[in-house]
Design a protein around this motif. Structure first.
Motif, PDB file in Angstrom:
ATOM      1  N   ARG A   7     -81.378  24.057 -54.416  1.00  0.00           N
ATOM      2  CA  ARG A   7     -81.713  22.858 -55.180  1.00  0.00           C
ATOM      3  C   ARG A   7     -81.032  22.896 -56.543  1.00  0.00           C
ATOM      4  O   ARG A   7     -80.911  23.940 -57.165  1.00  0.00           O
ATOM      5  CB  ARG A   7     -83.211  22.757 -55.404  1.00  0.00           C
ATOM      6  N   ALA A   8     -80.643  21.739 -57.008  1.00  0.00           N
ATOM      7  CA  ALA A   8     -80.044  21.639 -58.344  1.00  0.00           C
ATOM      8  C   ALA A   8     -81.147  21.440 -59.383  1.00  0.00           C
ATOM      9  O   ALA A   8     -82.160  20.802 -59.110  1.00  0.00           O
ATOM     10  CB  ALA A   8     -79.069  20.468 -58.387  1.00  0.00           C
ATOM     11  N   TRP A   9     -80.949  22.000 -60.553  1.00  0.00           N
ATOM     12  CA  TRP A   9     -81.870  21.767 -61.657  1.00  0.00           C
ATOM     13  C   TRP A   9     -81.729  20.314 -62.088  1.00  0.00           C
ATOM     14  O   TRP A   9     -80.632  19.765 -62.107  1.00  0.00           O
ATOM     15  CB  TRP A   9     -81.528  22.673 -62.837  1.00  0.00           C
ATOM     16  N   PRO A  10     -82.837  19.675 -62.451  1.00  0.00           N
ATOM     17  CA  PRO A  10     -82.727  18.296 -62.954  1.00  0.00           C
ATOM     18  C   PRO A  10     -82.014  18.284 -64.299  1.00  0.00           C
ATOM     19  O   PRO A  10     -82.082  19.251 -65.059  1.00  0.00           O
ATOM     20  CB  PRO A  10     -84.182  17.848 -63.103  1.00  0.00           C
ATOM     21  N   VAL A  11     -81.324  17.211 -64.560  1.00  0.00           N
ATOM     22  CA  VAL A  11     -80.610  17.054 -65.820  1.00  0.00           C
ATOM     23  C   VAL A  11     -81.246  15.897 -66.583  1.00  0.00           C
ATOM     24  O   VAL A  11     -81.457  14.824 -66.019  1.00  0.00           O
ATOM     25  CB  VAL A  11     -79.113  16.764 -65.575  1.00  0.00           C
ATOM     26  N   ALA A  12     -81.575  16.134 -67.830  1.00  0.00           N
ATOM     27  CA  ALA A  12     -82.138  15.080 -68.678  1.00  0.00           C
ATOM     28  C   ALA A  12     -81.125  14.770 -69.770  1.00  0.00           C
ATOM     29  O   ALA A  12     -80.844  15.618 -70.605  1.00  0.00           O
ATOM     30  CB  ALA A  12     -83.457  15.535 -69.286  1.00  0.00           C
ATOM     31  N   GLU A  13     -80.574  13.586 -69.727  1.00  0.00           N
ATOM     32  CA  GLU A  13     -79.622  13.180 -70.745  1.00  0.00           C
ATOM     33  C   GLU A  13     -80.229  12.045 -71.547  1.00  0.00           C
ATOM     34  O   GLU A  13     -80.823  11.131 -70.979  1.00  0.00           O
ATOM     35  CB  GLU A  13     -78.310  12.745 -70.099  1.00  0.00           C
ATOM     36  N   LEU A  14     -80.079  12.122 -72.849  1.00  0.00           N
ATOM     37  CA  LEU A  14     -80.600  11.098 -73.738  1.00  0.00           C
ATOM     38  C   LEU A  14     -79.445  10.469 -74.496  1.00  0.00           C
ATOM     39  O   LEU A  14     -78.557  11.173 -74.986  1.00  0.00           O
ATOM     40  CB  LEU A  14     -81.571  11.711 -74.747  1.00  0.00           C
ATOM     41  N   ASP A  15     -79.487   9.141 -74.644  1.00  0.00           N
ATOM     42  CA  ASP A  15     -78.471   8.501 -75.470  1.00  0.00           C
ATOM     43  C   ASP A  15     -78.769   8.845 -76.932  1.00  0.00           C
ATOM     44  O   ASP A  15     -79.850   9.364 -77.251  1.00  0.00           O
ATOM     45  CB  ASP A  15     -78.417   6.995 -75.204  1.00  0.00           C
ATOM     46  N   PRO A  16     -77.833   8.598 -77.846  1.00  0.00           N
ATOM     47  CA  PRO A  16     -78.030   9.006 -79.245  1.00  0.00           C
ATOM     48  C   PRO A  16     -79.294   8.453 -79.900  1.00  0.00           C
ATOM     49  O   PRO A  16     -79.951   9.165 -80.665  1.00  0.00           O
ATOM     50  CB  PRO A  16     -76.772   8.479 -79.936  1.00  0.00           C
ATOM     51  N   VAL A  17     -79.659   7.222 -79.617  1.00  0.00           N
ATOM     52  CA  VAL A  17     -80.866   6.646 -80.232  1.00  0.00           C
ATOM     53  C   VAL A  17     -82.107   7.348 -79.711  1.00  0.00           C
ATOM     54  O   VAL A  17     -83.014   7.681 -80.478  1.00  0.00           O
ATOM     55  CB  VAL A  17     -80.927   5.122 -79.998  1.00  0.00           C
TER      56      VAL A  17
END
Length: 163
Positions: A7-17
């Motif tokens: 399984r792949a680790w989840p990725v959490a990406e946030l935009d700059p704001v």
């Protein structure tokens, strides 16, 4: 993908704001402001990321900014306040839509984030924070400061557009 589980680790990406919002929520006593600017993102971020020019024009507390070193997205600058005219060093990380400026010794933090709104405008967020021991006491002042900065940014962008 993990070799053992497949399984792949989840990725959490946030935009700059959103990054600025998360930081504001996690820093006790930070002043926070968010607004939609009536200008396209490319114009806003190009101007804001010119720190030596933009910050003294919109921040009434800053007299001058001078970049002393640049290495990719890492910048060292000296900021001079209007009321305290001794240059103070800041370490800066400047990427597309995101700028974090930390004063030497952790005495002050400024974070700016911007993203396109999709309608030709730009969402902008900013925090200012002092160390935890001063943060709660300074929160009202920091809040007024980020709100004044946002108004100053709007004023300067109107000048750039000639309106």
């Amino acid at each position: 993908m993990s070799a053992t589980s497949g399984r792949a680790w989840p990725v959490a990406e946030l935009d700059p704001v959103r990054r600025v919002r998360v930081l504001a929520a996690g820093i006790t006593g930070a002043g926070f402001s968010e607004r939609v600017l009536d200008a396209p993102y490319d114009q806003v971020w190009s101007w804001l990321s010119d720190l030596e020019r933009s910050i003294p024009s919109f921040d009434p507390e800053v007299d001058a900014i001078r970049v002393t070193r640049r290495d990719g997205d890492r910048i060292r600058l000296l900021a001079t306040a209007r009321l305290f005219p001794v240059p103070y060093p800041f370490d800066v990380r400047l990427t597309d839509g995101f700028c974090m400026m930390r004063a030497a010794g952790g005495l002050f933090l400024v974070v700016m984030g911007a993203r396109p709104e999709g309608d030709g405008r730009t969402r902008y967020a900013q925090i200012e924070a002092a160390p935890r021991f001063a943060g709660r006491l300074a929160r009202r002042r920091l809040q007024r400061s980020v709100e004044a900065d946002g108004a100053g940014i709007e004023r300067e962008l109107r000048k750039l557009r000639g309106t």
